[in-house]
Design an enzyme around this catalytic site. Structure first.
Site, PDB file in Angstrom:
ATOM      1  N   PRO A 115       0.677  -1.412   0.405  1.00 44.89           N
ATOM      2  CA  PRO A 115       0.547   0.201   0.037  1.00 44.89           C
ATOM      3  C   PRO A 115       1.005   1.780  -0.367  1.00 44.89           C
ATOM      4  CG  PRO A 115       0.395  -0.793   2.413  1.00 44.89           C
ATOM      5  CD  PRO A 115       0.718  -2.063   1.732  1.00 44.89           C
ATOM      6  N   GLY A 116       2.189   1.536   0.132  1.00 48.64           N
ATOM      7  CA  GLY A 116       2.555   1.997   0.055  1.00 48.64           C
ATOM      8  C   GLY A 116       3.511   2.616   1.098  1.00 48.64           C
ATOM      9  N   CYS A 234       8.612 -11.083   3.765  1.00 54.41           N
ATOM     10  CA  CYS A 234       8.419 -11.214   4.876  1.00 54.41           C
ATOM     11  C   CYS A 234       8.141 -12.199   5.581  1.00 54.41           C
ATOM     12  CB  CYS A 234       7.176 -10.430   4.994  1.00 54.41           C
ATOM     13  SG  CYS A 234       5.015 -10.621   4.674  1.00 54.41           S
TER      14      CYS A 234
END
Length: 484
Positions: A115-116, A234
């Protein structure tokens, strides 16, 4: 049932083979709460000032200078969050962008950007010079990316929603730096989001590794000779981490693995010690993996990229007519040529010599698409791919009247505009403004008759627009961003 009790047997066995005697300490970390963090927007406020004034900061994140641990429930409701002064981000997720050595003027690609969180940090480190292409294959996820870059006050960026293969076909080997935070099985986020455990059982490392290798292969092709690429996940899975890197190094001998300076909480890679691992029992954060790669510089000046990029800086300035034909639209205009209502409004903006907006107003090119007034970085963007944003929408021109955009407000502060309502953070009207309500003005505050535009600020930082009239402020804060 605790997160530890929900961990898949196969996952625990895999981690036991990785960690040996450390396994119990690793598993015990799942009985503790996940850490929360924020990253300060150094383009809008000095780190020291932010840490002195924000009440919920609890300590520094070791691997990034502008990252901090936080606690409390007001983090996402503080006015500074809406002014783009900080981004809420899990501390370990700050690692990848901190390791990629961005310099102002670089051409940077964030390939899996939504998302940024990472894209906003890359934008900060460009300091308004160069270009950031933030991409996500999902257009729906990329919408959050568009908003977060706008709130952050980013001008020199475009947002695309394409596959890596199509990006390569459009850009060629164009980028100096590339970040690939690849989709993965998410093992490192089990404590933060236990729903990922069920997803892991349905689709684990074996499903993701081929996809990661494919994405990385296209990223390598888009990297200029001498450029650097940061691959991250991750997950703890060696199959998705070191094995993907080893496979890439074998397929692309022009790449080398760059050693990264070790910091508190870093663990070496498995078999590739130059890689970085974060484990939740060793570092105050969730699980993460990162590897920094560099492409060998060309040995001869005339040695070409595998495919030359079709984008070149300042090309539209050099040959506007050719650019117009390639784009199938009218030529972009210099800022001095824009329509009079737009020029008159922008003349009300002032800025210091080092203010980021200076480069936007003096070097970007004006273009109008329908009612939308755009300022575009001076690049020839390929038109064969899907864009959600290019540059900055500064406003709309309707029936000869210019209406400034929310994006423009996020590039400004109280020193930049001639008409400002600057409220302190604890003024209850700030939250009312963010909710979209009309704001009553105090007797000591300026008032105007008619419909004068005013920049609304909190502690000097731009939040959005309003219009003065009859002792109150008509709210022009963007409806889609309003505080619920």
């Amino acid at each position: 049932m605790s997160v530890r009790e929900c961990l898949p047997v196969e996952f625990v066995a895999s981690m036991r083979s990785q960690l040996g005697d450390e396994t119990e300490g690793f598993l015990s970390s799942y009985e503790r709460e996940a850490y929360s963090g924020i990253r300060i927007n150094t383009g809008k406020i000095p780190v020291r000032e932010a840490t002195e004034k924000l009440p919920f900061i609890r300590g520094s994140v070791p691997w990034t200078e502008n990252g901090f641990y936080v606690s409390g429930t007001s983090i996402s409701r503080h006015p500074w969050y809406y002014a783009g002064l900080y981004y809420i981000q899990e501390p370990s997720a700050m690692l990848p962008a901190s390791l990629l050595p961005i310099a102002p003027g670089d051409r940077v690609l964030d390939l899996c950007a939504a998302p940024g969180g990472k894209a906003t940090e890359l934008a900060s480190r460009l300091r308004g010079n160069g270009l950031l292409v933030a991409n996500d294959v999902s257009a729906s996820r990329a919408k959050a990316l568009v908003k977060n870059l706008a709130v952050w006050g980013t001008a020199n960026a475009c947002v695309t929603a394409e596959t890596p293969e199509r990006l390569y076909g459009a850009f060629g080997c164009f980028f100096d730096k590339i970040l690939v935070d690849a989709p993965c099985s998410g093992e490192g986020m089990f404590r933060k989001d236990s729903s990922l455990i069920a997803s892991w059982k349905e689709r684990g490392p074996r499903d993701y590794a081929p996809l990661q290798k494919e994405i990385l292969s296209w990223a390598v092709r888009m990297l200029k000779p001498g450029g650097m690429l940061l691959y991250s996940t991750c997950t703890f899975s060696k199959e998705e981490d070191e094995d993907v890197i080893a496979d890439t190094l074998e397929r692309f001998p022009e790449l080398t693995l760059v050693p990264v300076k070790k910091k508190d909480g870093f663990a070496p890679g498995i078999g590739l010690e130059s890689c970085i691992r974060l484990y939740p029992h060793r570092a105050d954060g969730e699980g993460h993996f990162a590897a920094l790669l560099q492409k060998r510089p060309t040995e001869r000046r005339d040695e070409p990229c595998e495919q030359e990029g079709i984008v070149s800086i300042s090309q539209r300035k050099k040959d506007k007519s050719a650019a117009a034909r390639a784009r199938g639209e009218s030529t972009g205009k210099n800022i001095k040529q824009l329509p009079e209502p737009v020029r008159e409004f922008l003349a009300r903006i002032s800025y210091a010599e080092d203010f980021p907006l200076k480069a936007v107003l003096e070097t970007f090119l004006y273009e109008q698409v329908g009612d939308s007034c755009l300022l575009l970085p001076p690049f020839d963007f390929p038109r064969s791919i899907r864009y959600l944003r290019t540059g900055v929408k500064i406003g709309s021109l309707k029936r000869g009247r210019f209406e400034p955009s929310q994006e423009l407000a996020m590039l400004l502060d109280a020193s930049c505009f001639e008409a400002v309502l600057d409220m302190e953070t604890d003024d209850e009207r700030v939250l009312r403004y963010l909710k979209g309500e009309t704001i009553a003005l105090k007797e000591t505050e300026p008032d105007r008759t008619g419909e004068g535009w005013v920049l609304v600020c909190a502690d000097g930082h731009g939040l959005g627009w309003g219009k003065y009239g009859n002792g109150s402020l008509k709210n022009k804060y963007y409806p889609g961003w309003r505080l619920q």
